[in-house]
Design a protein around this motif. Structure first.
Motif, PDB file in Angstrom:
ATOM      1  N   PRO A 128       0.805  -1.230   0.000  1.00 46.89           N
ATOM      2  CA  PRO A 128       0.000   0.000   0.000  1.00 46.89           C
ATOM      3  C   PRO A 128       0.833   1.273   0.000  1.00 46.89           C
ATOM      4  O   PRO A 128       0.311   2.344  -0.291  1.00 46.89           O
ATOM      5  CB  PRO A 128      -0.830  -0.117   1.290  1.00 46.89           C
ATOM      6  CG  PRO A 128      -0.106  -1.111   2.126  1.00 46.89           C
ATOM      7  CD  PRO A 128       0.552  -2.057   1.191  1.00 46.89           C
ATOM      8  N   TRP A 129       2.119   1.135   0.325  1.00 38.98           N
ATOM      9  CA  TRP A 129       2.993   2.313   0.352  1.00 38.98           C
ATOM     10  C   TRP A 129       4.120   2.160  -0.664  1.00 38.98           C
ATOM     11  O   TRP A 129       5.238   2.644  -0.453  1.00 38.98           O
ATOM     12  CB  TRP A 129       3.572   2.486   1.756  1.00 38.98           C
ATOM     13  CG  TRP A 129       2.526   2.339   2.819  1.00 38.98           C
ATOM     14  CD1 TRP A 129       1.437   3.144   3.014  1.00 38.98           C
ATOM     15  CD2 TRP A 129       2.431   1.316   3.814  1.00 38.98           C
ATOM     16  NE1 TRP A 129       0.678   2.690   4.061  1.00 38.98           N
ATOM     17  CE2 TRP A 129       1.260   1.573   4.584  1.00 38.98           C
ATOM     18  CE3 TRP A 129       3.226   0.216   4.151  1.00 38.98           C
ATOM     19  CZ2 TRP A 129       0.877   0.759   5.635  1.00 38.98           C
ATOM     20  CZ3 TRP A 129       2.838  -0.600   5.208  1.00 38.98           C
ATOM     21  CH2 TRP A 129       1.677  -0.328   5.936  1.00 38.98           C
ATOM     22  N   LEU A 130       3.797   1.488  -1.776  1.00 35.22           N
ATOM     23  CA  LEU A 130       4.823   1.176  -2.766  1.00 35.22           C
ATOM     24  C   LEU A 130       5.518   2.420  -3.301  1.00 35.22           C
ATOM     25  O   LEU A 130       6.722   2.404  -3.575  1.00 35.22           O
ATOM     26  CB  LEU A 130       4.203   0.395  -3.925  1.00 35.22           C
ATOM     27  CG  LEU A 130       5.171  -0.101  -5.005  1.00 35.22           C
ATOM     28  CD1 LEU A 130       6.173  -1.079  -4.416  1.00 35.22           C
ATOM     29  CD2 LEU A 130       4.398  -0.752  -6.151  1.00 35.22           C
ATOM     30  N   ASP A 131       4.767   3.525  -3.438  1.00 35.76           N
ATOM     31  CA  ASP A 131       5.363   4.727  -4.027  1.00 35.76           C
ATOM     32  C   ASP A 131       6.361   5.412  -3.102  1.00 35.76           C
ATOM     33  O   ASP A 131       6.997   6.385  -3.485  1.00 35.76           O
ATOM     34  CB  ASP A 131       4.277   5.717  -4.444  1.00 35.76           C
ATOM     35  CG  ASP A 131       3.379   6.124  -3.289  1.00 35.76           C
ATOM     36  OD1 ASP A 131       3.434   5.470  -2.229  1.00 35.76           O
ATOM     37  OD2 ASP A 131       2.611   7.094  -3.457  1.00 35.76           O
ATOM     38  N   THR A 132       6.534   4.915  -1.877  1.00 31.57           N
ATOM     39  CA  THR A 132       7.542   5.479  -0.979  1.00 31.57           C
ATOM     40  C   THR A 132       8.878   4.763  -1.102  1.00 31.57           C
ATOM     41  O   THR A 132       9.894   5.251  -0.591  1.00 31.57           O
ATOM     42  CB  THR A 132       7.086   5.376   0.488  1.00 31.57           C
ATOM     43  OG1 THR A 132       7.056   4.004   0.890  1.00 31.57           O
ATOM     44  CG2 THR A 132       5.711   6.000   0.678  1.00 31.57           C
ATOM     45  N   VAL A 133       8.894   3.595  -1.742  1.00 32.75           N
ATOM     46  CA  VAL A 133      10.088   2.757  -1.820  1.00 32.75           C
ATOM     47  C   VAL A 133      10.896   3.139  -3.056  1.00 32.75           C
ATOM     48  O   VAL A 133      10.337   3.336  -4.139  1.00 32.75           O
ATOM     49  CB  VAL A 133       9.703   1.262  -1.871  1.00 32.75           C
ATOM     50  CG1 VAL A 133      10.950   0.388  -1.954  1.00 32.75           C
ATOM     51  CG2 VAL A 133       8.872   0.897  -0.651  1.00 32.75           C
ATOM     52  N   SER A 134      12.216   3.212  -2.903  1.00 29.47           N
ATOM     53  CA  SER A 134      13.087   3.512  -4.039  1.00 29.47           C
ATOM     54  C   SER A 134      12.890   2.469  -5.136  1.00 29.47           C
ATOM     55  O   SER A 134      12.683   1.283  -4.864  1.00 29.47           O
ATOM     56  CB  SER A 134      14.549   3.521  -3.590  1.00 29.47           C
ATOM     57  OG  SER A 134      14.772   4.536  -2.627  1.00 29.47           O
ATOM     58  N   TYR A 135      12.963   2.920  -6.380  1.00 24.72           N
ATOM     59  CA  TYR A 135      12.672   2.048  -7.517  1.00 24.72           C
ATOM     60  C   TYR A 135      13.535   0.788  -7.530  1.00 24.72           C
ATOM     61  O   TYR A 135      13.058  -0.300  -7.890  1.00 24.72           O
ATOM     62  CB  TYR A 135      12.892   2.816  -8.826  1.00 24.72           C
ATOM     63  CG  TYR A 135      11.923   3.947  -9.020  1.00 24.72           C
ATOM     64  CD1 TYR A 135      10.612   3.713  -9.433  1.00 24.72           C
ATOM     65  CD2 TYR A 135      12.297   5.266  -8.791  1.00 24.72           C
ATOM     66  CE1 TYR A 135       9.709   4.757  -9.608  1.00 24.72           C
ATOM     67  CE2 TYR A 135      11.408   6.323  -8.964  1.00 24.72           C
ATOM     68  CZ  TYR A 135      10.114   6.055  -9.371  1.00 24.72           C
ATOM     69  OH  TYR A 135       9.227   7.082  -9.549  1.00 24.72           O
ATOM     70  N   ALA A 154       5.105  -8.122  12.181  1.00 23.83           N
ATOM     71  CA  ALA A 154       4.393  -7.798  13.418  1.00 23.83           C
ATOM     72  C   ALA A 154       4.171  -6.290  13.548  1.00 23.83           C
ATOM     73  O   ALA A 154       3.110  -5.847  14.002  1.00 23.83           O
ATOM     74  CB  ALA A 154       5.186  -8.313  14.617  1.00 23.83           C
ATOM     75  N   VAL A 155       5.152  -5.504  13.136  1.00 26.97           N
ATOM     76  CA  VAL A 155       5.028  -4.039  13.200  1.00 26.97           C
ATOM     77  C   VAL A 155       3.877  -3.561  12.325  1.00 26.97           C
ATOM     78  O   VAL A 155       3.034  -2.762  12.758  1.00 26.97           O
ATOM     79  CB  VAL A 155       6.353  -3.378  12.774  1.00 26.97           C
ATOM     80  CG1 VAL A 155       6.140  -1.903  12.428  1.00 26.97           C
ATOM     81  CG2 VAL A 155       7.399  -3.501  13.868  1.00 26.97           C
ATOM     82  N   VAL A 156       3.809  -4.055  11.106  1.00 27.02           N
ATOM     83  CA  VAL A 156       2.760  -3.620  10.182  1.00 27.02           C
ATOM     84  C   VAL A 156       1.388  -4.086  10.666  1.00 27.02           C
ATOM     85  O   VAL A 156       0.397  -3.343  10.601  1.00 27.02           O
ATOM     86  CB  VAL A 156       3.051  -4.135   8.761  1.00 27.02           C
ATOM     87  CG1 VAL A 156       1.882  -3.849   7.832  1.00 27.02           C
ATOM     88  CG2 VAL A 156       4.325  -3.480   8.218  1.00 27.02           C
ATOM     89  N   GLU A 157       1.298  -5.326  11.159  1.00 26.68           N
ATOM     90  CA  GLU A 157       0.016  -5.803  11.667  1.00 26.68           C
ATOM     91  C   GLU A 157      -0.438  -5.023  12.891  1.00 26.68           C
ATOM     92  O   GLU A 157      -1.635  -4.783  13.085  1.00 26.68           O
ATOM     93  CB  GLU A 157       0.132  -7.290  12.019  1.00 26.68           C
ATOM     94  CG  GLU A 157       0.131  -8.194  10.793  1.00 26.68           C
ATOM     95  CD  GLU A 157      -0.037  -9.654  11.161  1.00 26.68           C
ATOM     96  OE1 GLU A 157      -0.897 -10.321  10.551  1.00 26.68           O
ATOM     97  OE2 GLU A 157       0.687 -10.127  12.060  1.00 26.68           O
ATOM     98  N   ALA A 158       0.517  -4.605  13.724  1.00 28.87           N
ATOM     99  CA  ALA A 158       0.167  -3.889  14.952  1.00 28.87           C
ATOM    100  C   ALA A 158      -0.280  -2.461  14.678  1.00 28.87           C
ATOM    101  O   ALA A 158      -1.109  -1.916  15.414  1.00 28.87           O
ATOM    102  CB  ALA A 158       1.355  -3.872  15.909  1.00 28.87           C
ATOM    103  N   THR A 159       0.243  -1.842  13.623  1.00 25.12           N
ATOM    104  CA  THR A 159      -0.044  -0.426  13.376  1.00 25.12           C
ATOM    105  C   THR A 159      -1.016  -0.211  12.221  1.00 25.12           C
ATOM    106  O   THR A 159      -1.904   0.641  12.304  1.00 25.12           O
ATOM    107  CB  THR A 159       1.257   0.337  13.087  1.00 25.12           C
ATOM    108  OG1 THR A 159       1.866  -0.197  11.889  1.00 25.12           O
ATOM    109  CG2 THR A 159       2.239   0.214  14.243  1.00 25.12           C
ATOM    110  N   GLY A 160      -0.824  -0.942  11.132  1.00 24.35           N
ATOM    111  CA  GLY A 160      -1.692  -0.783   9.965  1.00 24.35           C
ATOM    112  C   GLY A 160      -1.498   0.512   9.217  1.00 24.35           C
ATOM    113  O   GLY A 160      -2.271   0.822   8.314  1.00 24.35           O
ATOM    114  N   SER A 161      -0.470   1.264   9.560  1.00 22.29           N
ATOM    115  CA  SER A 161      -0.224   2.533   8.869  1.00 22.29           C
ATOM    116  C   SER A 161       1.259   2.722   8.666  1.00 22.29           C
ATOM    117  O   SER A 161       2.087   2.141   9.384  1.00 22.29           O
ATOM    118  CB  SER A 161      -0.782   3.707   9.682  1.00 22.29           C
ATOM    119  OG  SER A 161       0.000   3.933  10.844  1.00 22.29           O
TER     120      SER A 161
END
Length: 469
Positions: A128-135, A154-161
């Motif tokens: 969902p945040w692909l456009d933040t990652v370097s090409y 675990a970090v992504v599941e815990a925050t969702g953002s």
């Protein structure tokens, strides 16, 4: 001792970290910033001159204050309080010097969604945040160990953002720095080094604040576990339980980044009580090695992804920068051969030679460490690993920095590397080596030649019989 009073050095460093925080807010590695910036585009953009000035002056002030007290600090407590003050402004900034934390979040999202980040890039989800990652990292597999993939998921599941994930990754980095700070004094005392000096050298560098705290690199957690493991081993040699626990900590460090495995053979030597022998190595060092292997295998099984993480280690070769000596030599060979009509790629050869040299150096260092200072040799082994690998990023230098800070008698050389590394990446993550390769590669090659000549002369002098009058 330096002529700079310690209280003045404290406030100079704090002023430097504050300026770096300003640079981060004005032009740090924002999620949706320019993914292909150049030094010129930064200069010409909004606040460009101010961003570069605050970054350069802030880094310079922190580096000067750190260097000024290299020969000693008032106490371990003073060093810890000062480092803590310097890190405070960087706890609340946008990421500085790198966009890797966005890749962490996307790899965690892939794993949480049931994909294998060792087989597919983050574009496969799509994140969902692909456009933040370097090409360059969107279609490559994760280069990190299984424990970090578990933590990222675990970090992504815990925050969702994305913002929540960055906060938690930064907290993990701070936890790693805290673990280093807690473990380093014990390690330094066992190595005969003042604890305050070790803490200062390991944690006061600008690289720590910029790349480990603000940049939230996972190297912070890796180094914390590594130093903790070494501290346990040297504090309880010959005792199976502590040695097994120290090995587990080292294995967990390797399950973050596999580079930590370089230290395990030296830790096995440090575990021995009495003189070295094969029997003593198996008896005492076997507990360390066994704990490390068990931790890596356990983390691998826990992910359910098998040993696919080993293949991700090849991704470093995608980046070409003269800061890696073997890469610089290959670039220079290409520059020299081009006028004669040869346009081949010498990088695989020079990088292969570098890795072969690394294997020999590691064996030689371990052989020397059998009878003296295994922790110091472990620091040299990490330094050689960073120097001879195909890729060098500034934050890689924190690996040997922490171990050498606790074990080395001569400190200037590895401090100089850390200071130079601090100036290699601009606030938004733009790597200066990419834009200075035609100058940097030949200079690095010249440095390599000089070092090889000096090593050969030193070896010949050591073999020459002494002249008796």
């Amino acid at each position: 001792m330096s002529g700079v009073p310690h209280h003045l050095a404290r406030w100079l460093g704090l002023a430097g970290s504050t300026l770096l925080a300003v640079a981060a807010f004005l032009g740090g590695a924002f999620p949706h910033g320019n993914l292909r910036p150049t030094p010129v585009s930064i200069w010409q953009g909004p606040y460009g001159p101010l961003i570069i000035a605050t970054w350069a002056v802030g880094t310079g002030l922190m580096a000067y204050a750190w260097w000024a007290l290299r020969d000693g600090v008032p106490s371990t407590r003073w060093a810890l309080v000062t480092v803590g003050l310097w890190l405070l402004p960087l706890l609340v900034t946008p990421p500085l010097g790198s966009r890797d934390v966005y890749a962490y979040a996307c790899q965690g999202a892939s794993y949480a969604a049931g994909l294998n980040p060792y087989e597919q890039g983050v574009s496969a989800l799509p994140c969902p945040w692909l456009d933040t990652v370097s090409y360059i990292w969107r279609d490559t597999s994760a280069p990190y160990g299984p424990l970090f993939v578990l933590l990222a998921g675990a970090v992504v599941e815990a925050t969702g953002s994305l913002v929540g994930s960055i906060v938690l990754f930064r907290l993990l980095a701070v936890a790693g720095i805290g673990l280093t700070a807690a473990s380093l004094p014990a390690l330094a005392r066992r190595c005969g080094v003042p604890a305050g000096r070790a803490v200062w050298l390991a944690l006061g560098s600008p690289v720590i604040g910029v790349h480990l705290v603000s940049g939230a690199h996972n190297d912070a957690l890796m180094v914390g576990l590594l130093v903790a493991g070494l501290a346990v081993v040297v504090s309880r040699p010959g005792r199976p339980g502590p040695l097994l626990g120290g090995g587990v900590l080292l294995g967990l460090a390797a399950a973050i980044k596999v580079t930590a495995l370089v230290v395990v053979p030296f830790a096995a030597l440090a575990a021995i009580v009495g003189a070295y022998s094969i029997r003593a190595l198996v008896r005492d060092g076997g507990w360390v090695v066994g704990g490390a292997v068990a931790a890596v295998v356990g983390a691998t099984i826990a992910t359910g992804l098998g040993f696919g993480w080993v293949t991700g280690l090849e991704q470093g070769g995608l980046v070409i920068a003269w800061t890696s000596p073997s890469t610089a030599v290959g670039q220079t060979v290409g520059y020299l051969a081009a006028p004669f009509g040869w346009h081949g790629d010498p990088l695989p050869v020079t990088r292969g030679i570098g890795m072969a040299a690394l294997a020999l150096v590691l064996l030689w260092l371990w052989w020397r460490a059998r009878h003296r200072e295994p922790i110091w040799h472990a620091g040299l082994a990490l330094a050689a690993t960073v120097a001879l690998a195909p890729l060098f990023h500034p934050w890689y230098w924190v690996w040997p920095l922490a171990v050498l800070a606790a074990s080395a008698r001569r400190t200037g050389w590895f401090m100089v590397v850390a200071i130079v590394s601090s100036f290699l990446v601009l606030a938004d993550g733009t790597g200066l080596p990419r834009y200075t390769k035609t100058v940097g590669a030949p200079l690095m090659t010249l440095f390599v030649i000089v070092m090889v000549v000096r090593l050969v002369r030193s070896a010949r002098a050591a073999r020459r019989p002494a002249v008796v009058d």
